[in-house]
Design a protein around this motif. Structure first.
Motif, mmCIF file in Angstrom:
data_model
loop_
_atom_site.group_PDB
_atom_site.id
_atom_site.type_symbol
_atom_site.label_atom_id
_atom_site.label_comp_id
_atom_site.label_asym_id
_atom_site.label_seq_id
_atom_site.Cartn_x
_atom_site.Cartn_y
_atom_site.Cartn_z
ATOM 1 N N LYS A 11 67.196 61.549 16.941
ATOM 2 C CA LYS A 11 67.407 61.769 15.905
ATOM 3 C C LYS A 11 66.739 60.657 14.459
ATOM 4 O O LYS A 11 66.541 61.225 13.643
ATOM 5 C CB LYS A 11 69.296 61.166 15.805
ATOM 6 C CG LYS A 11 69.897 61.328 13.874
ATOM 7 C CD LYS A 11 71.477 60.883 13.861
ATOM 8 C CE LYS A 11 71.542 60.950 13.057
ATOM 9 N NZ LYS A 11 73.556 60.506 12.838
ATOM 10 N N LEU A 12 66.869 59.354 15.637
ATOM 11 C CA LEU A 12 66.661 58.119 14.257
ATOM 12 C C LEU A 12 65.034 58.639 14.438
ATOM 13 O O LEU A 12 64.516 58.747 13.222
ATOM 14 C CB LEU A 12 66.576 57.224 15.268
ATOM 15 C CG LEU A 12 67.755 56.107 14.347
ATOM 16 C CD1 LEU A 12 67.923 55.404 15.211
ATOM 17 C CD2 LEU A 12 68.548 56.317 13.132
ATOM 18 N N HIS A 13 64.550 58.500 15.407
ATOM 19 C CA HIS A 13 62.524 59.093 15.089
ATOM 20 C C HIS A 13 63.052 60.285 15.102
ATOM 21 O O HIS A 13 61.842 60.610 13.570
ATOM 22 C CB HIS A 13 62.685 59.794 16.728
ATOM 23 C CG HIS A 13 60.729 60.359 17.408
ATOM 24 N ND1 HIS A 13 60.232 59.048 16.228
ATOM 25 C CD2 HIS A 13 60.358 61.101 17.493
ATOM 26 C CE1 HIS A 13 58.703 59.316 16.736
ATOM 27 N NE2 HIS A 13 58.910 60.379 17.562
ATOM 28 N N GLY A 14 63.420 61.608 14.778
ATOM 29 C CA GLY A 14 63.134 62.523 13.401
ATOM 30 C C GLY A 14 63.674 62.409 12.104
ATOM 31 O O GLY A 14 62.644 62.528 11.229
ATOM 32 N N ASN A 15 64.700 61.322 11.441
ATOM 33 C CA ASN A 15 64.217 60.924 9.946
ATOM 34 C C ASN A 15 62.979 60.260 9.676
ATOM 35 O O ASN A 15 63.171 60.160 9.028
ATOM 36 C CB ASN A 15 65.722 59.909 10.018
ATOM 37 C CG ASN A 15 66.940 60.740 10.413
ATOM 38 O OD1 ASN A 15 67.148 61.888 9.903
ATOM 39 N ND2 ASN A 15 67.722 60.259 10.270
ATOM 40 N N ASN A 16 62.853 59.010 10.579
ATOM 41 C CA ASN A 16 61.374 58.525 10.539
ATOM 42 C C ASN A 16 60.677 59.209 10.281
ATOM 43 O O ASN A 16 59.457 59.203 9.462
ATOM 44 C CB ASN A 16 61.452 57.892 11.925
ATOM 45 C CG ASN A 16 60.287 56.219 11.622
ATOM 46 O OD1 ASN A 16 59.397 56.089 10.474
ATOM 47 N ND2 ASN A 16 59.901 55.374 12.885
ATOM 48 N N ARG A 17 60.509 60.329 11.011
ATOM 49 C CA ARG A 17 59.036 61.350 11.181
ATOM 50 C C ARG A 17 58.717 62.318 9.519
ATOM 51 O O ARG A 17 58.242 62.231 8.929
ATOM 52 C CB ARG A 17 58.934 62.178 12.020
ATOM 53 C CG ARG A 17 58.337 61.420 13.176
ATOM 54 C CD ARG A 17 57.209 60.944 12.958
ATOM 55 N NE ARG A 17 57.016 59.589 13.728
ATOM 56 C CZ ARG A 17 55.991 59.301 13.992
ATOM 57 N NH1 ARG A 17 55.549 59.515 12.437
ATOM 58 N NH2 ARG A 17 56.139 57.490 14.141
ATOM 59 N N THR A 18 60.922 62.180 8.948
ATOM 60 C CA THR A 18 60.227 63.327 7.439
ATOM 61 C C THR A 18 60.046 62.340 6.425
ATOM 62 O O THR A 18 59.685 62.447 5.651
ATOM 63 C CB THR A 18 61.522 63.778 7.703
ATOM 64 O OG1 THR A 18 62.594 63.208 8.224
ATOM 65 C CG2 THR A 18 61.878 64.958 8.779
ATOM 66 N N ASP A 19 60.094 60.622 6.869
ATOM 67 C CA ASP A 19 60.362 59.807 5.862
ATOM 68 C C ASP A 19 59.046 59.450 5.533
ATOM 69 O O ASP A 19 58.959 59.291 4.735
ATOM 70 C CB ASP A 19 61.113 58.801 5.619
ATOM 71 C CG ASP A 19 62.872 58.744 5.245
ATOM 72 O OD1 ASP A 19 63.287 59.915 5.747
ATOM 73 O OD2 ASP A 19 63.410 57.720 5.970
ATOM 74 N N GLY A 20 58.086 59.496 6.689
ATOM 75 C CA GLY A 20 57.008 59.617 6.471
ATOM 76 C C GLY A 20 55.515 60.099 6.190
ATOM 77 O O GLY A 20 54.451 60.369 5.735
ATOM 78 N N VAL A 21 56.423 61.769 6.228
ATOM 79 C CA VAL A 21 55.484 62.970 5.472
ATOM 80 C C VAL A 21 55.644 62.446 3.831
ATOM 81 O O VAL A 21 54.187 63.257 3.624
ATOM 82 C CB VAL A 21 56.380 63.661 5.565
ATOM 83 C CG1 VAL A 21 55.335 65.514 5.152
ATOM 84 C CG2 VAL A 21 56.339 64.173 7.915
#
Length: 114
Positions: free
Chosen positions: A97-107
């Protein structure tokens, strides 16, 4: 100072109907002035249809629609659902979940340094 000539026909009608141009005053106006921005073709078409001018084109980017993050999203979602049904996988679910949130913020696009 803004004059009648600085305002487009559509936006000029309101002040003329309400006699706002009779007395000089300060007012805010909207402007479509920009330098070196990325625009999608439908927005450029809208601007051109409404009388705006494109004075220089720096680059075209051809877009091919695809689900480039589909597998990533599925893996995050599957880990989250697995952790809901099996408490021993809670750490994996939270990590994904944290990994997913981090990735979408970086887009998100970033502004060019001035």
């Amino acid at each position: 100072m803004v004059s009648r000539e600085d305002i487009g026909k559509h936006m000029r009608e309101y002040p003329e109907r309400n006699n706002i141009f009779n007395i000089p005053r300060q007012m805010l106006i909207g402007s479509y002035f920009e330098i070196e921005i990325l625009l999608i073709s439908s927005l450029v078409k809208w601007y051109l249809d409404h009388g705006l001018k494109v004075t220089k084109v720096y680059e075209f980017i051809e877009y091919y629609p695809s689900k480039c993050f589909e597998q990533f999203g599925l893996s995050v979602s599957e880990a989250h659902h697995a952790s809901d049904s099996d408490p021993s996988k809670a750490v994996l679910g939270e990590t994904q979940k944290l990994h997913g949130n981090n990735r979408t913020d970086g887009v998100r696009p970033t502004k060019k340094p001035q």
